[in-house]
Design a protein around this motif. Structure first.
Motif, PDB file in Angstrom:
ATOM      1  N   TYR A 114      -3.474   0.599  -3.285  1.00 24.69           N
ATOM      2  CA  TYR A 114      -3.013  -0.762  -3.073  1.00 24.69           C
ATOM      3  C   TYR A 114      -2.468  -1.307  -4.394  1.00 24.69           C
ATOM      4  CZ  TYR A 114      -4.865  -0.805   1.621  1.00 24.69           C
ATOM      5  OH  TYR A 114      -5.071  -0.526   2.952  1.00 24.69           O
TER       6      TYR A 114
ATOM      7  N   GLU B 249      -7.238   4.688   8.622  1.00 22.92           N
ATOM      8  CA  GLU B 249      -5.802   4.771   8.344  1.00 22.92           C
ATOM      9  C   GLU B 249      -5.340   3.750   7.306  1.00 22.92           C
ATOM     10  OE1 GLU B 249      -7.219   4.480  11.354  1.00 22.92           O
ATOM     11  OE2 GLU B 249      -6.076   3.101  12.659  1.00 22.92           O
ATOM     12  N   ASN B 250      -6.231   2.849   6.904  1.00 24.31           N
ATOM     13  CA  ASN B 250      -5.912   1.906   5.834  1.00 24.31           C
ATOM     14  C   ASN B 250      -6.173   2.502   4.450  1.00 24.31           C
ATOM     15  OD1 ASN B 250      -7.393  -0.551   7.947  1.00 24.31           O
ATOM     16  ND2 ASN B 250      -5.195  -0.191   7.678  1.00 24.31           N
TER      17      ASN B 250
ATOM     18  N   LEU C 161     -11.396  -3.004   8.344  1.00 26.09           N
ATOM     19  CA  LEU C 161     -10.647  -1.870   7.800  1.00 26.09           C
ATOM     20  C   LEU C 161     -10.868  -0.612   8.633  1.00 26.09           C
ATOM     21  CD1 LEU C 161     -11.262  -2.621   4.045  1.00 26.09           C
ATOM     22  CD2 LEU C 161      -9.023  -2.489   5.150  1.00 26.09           C
ATOM     23  N   LYS C 162      -9.809   0.208   8.682  1.00 27.13           N
ATOM     24  CA  LYS C 162      -9.835   1.442   9.462  1.00 27.13           C
ATOM     25  C   LYS C 162      -9.513   2.607   8.547  1.00 27.13           C
ATOM     26  CE  LYS C 162      -7.940  -1.275  13.268  1.00 27.13           C
ATOM     27  NZ  LYS C 162      -6.802  -1.447  14.196  1.00 27.13           N
TER      28      LYS C 162
ATOM     29  N   VAL D 103       1.326  -4.072   8.910  1.00 28.58           N
ATOM     30  CA  VAL D 103       0.157  -3.202   8.740  1.00 28.58           C
ATOM     31  C   VAL D 103      -1.150  -3.970   8.707  1.00 28.58           C
ATOM     32  CG1 VAL D 103       1.482  -1.431   7.572  1.00 28.58           C
ATOM     33  CG2 VAL D 103       0.360  -3.195   6.217  1.00 28.58           C
ATOM     34  N   ALA D 104      -1.124  -5.243   8.351  1.00 31.03           N
ATOM     35  CA  ALA D 104      -2.385  -5.975   8.235  1.00 31.03           C
ATOM     36  C   ALA D 104      -2.308  -7.370   8.825  1.00 31.03           C
ATOM     37  CB  ALA D 104      -2.808  -6.077   6.772  1.00 31.03           C
TER      38      ALA D 104
ATOM     39  N   ILE E  17       2.139  -5.483   2.554  1.00 33.00           N
ATOM     40  CA  ILE E  17       1.005  -6.062   3.264  1.00 33.00           C
ATOM     41  C   ILE E  17       1.221  -7.570   3.387  1.00 33.00           C
ATOM     42  CG2 ILE E  17      -1.483  -6.438   3.238  1.00 33.00           C
ATOM     43  CD1 ILE E  17      -1.672  -3.848   1.581  1.00 33.00           C
TER      44      ILE E  17
ATOM     45  N   ARG F 248       0.848  -1.179   0.000  1.00 36.42           N
ATOM     46  CA  ARG F 248       0.000   0.000   0.000  1.00 36.42           C
ATOM     47  C   ARG F 248       0.888   1.234   0.000  1.00 36.42           C
ATOM     48  NH1 ARG F 248      -2.449   0.400   6.189  1.00 36.42           N
ATOM     49  NH2 ARG F 248      -0.605   1.357   7.124  1.00 36.42           N
TER      50      ARG F 248
ATOM     51  N   LEU G 196      -9.003  -8.176   3.005  1.00 34.52           N
ATOM     52  CA  LEU G 196      -8.705  -7.337   4.164  1.00 34.52           C
ATOM     53  C   LEU G 196      -9.969  -7.147   4.975  1.00 34.52           C
ATOM     54  CD1 LEU G 196      -6.477  -4.600   2.495  1.00 34.52           C
ATOM     55  CD2 LEU G 196      -5.711  -6.485   3.943  1.00 34.52           C
TER      56      LEU G 196
END
Length: 127
Positions: free
Chosen positions: A94, A89-90, A86-87, A63-64, A48, A38, A83
């Protein structure tokens, strides 16, 4: 000719899930590793996950980790990244990338270890 085309990005609400696809052509998924990164403007690309060509083993970046899965379908020449949770900040672009053979745990995080890249698919996590 090597080609990677990402799809599946878009707008998703916080807590939601997304499945991204990386359709490849010009090479075989049992010969090349494919990773997902990402990128946020002004920051370096972050790994990721990656899936190995030989035994489908996977590595995950920080990160994930624990919030998704990576898989591939040889018949469709496609690698998938699921994924979850998800937030905001994600939110990022990608991208998928490929390199010949398998990468070690020491190198899979490094963008320069990959030779071929797609253009990316944007993901926006927002309510």
């Amino acid at each position: 000719q090597f080609r990677l085309v990402e799809s599946g990005g878009g707008l998703v609400q916080p807590g939601g899930s997304l499945r991204l696809s990386c359709k490849v052509s010009g090479f075989r998924l049992d010969k090349y590793s494919v990773g997902w990164f990402r990128q946020v403007p002004g920051k370096e690309r972050e790994i990721i996950s990656i899936i190995s060509p030989y035994d489908n083993s996977t590595f995950w970046g920080d990160v994930a980790a624990g919030r998704g899965s990576i898989s591939k379908d040889m018949s469709k020449e496609t690698v998938y990244l699921q994924l979850n949770n998800l937030k905001p900040e994600n939110t990022a672009l990608y991208l998928c990338a490929a390199t010949s053979g398998a990468l070690s745990i020491a190198t899979f995080r490094l963008p320069w270890a990959y030779d071929h890249w797609g253009q990316g698919t944007p993901v926006n996590v927002s309510s």
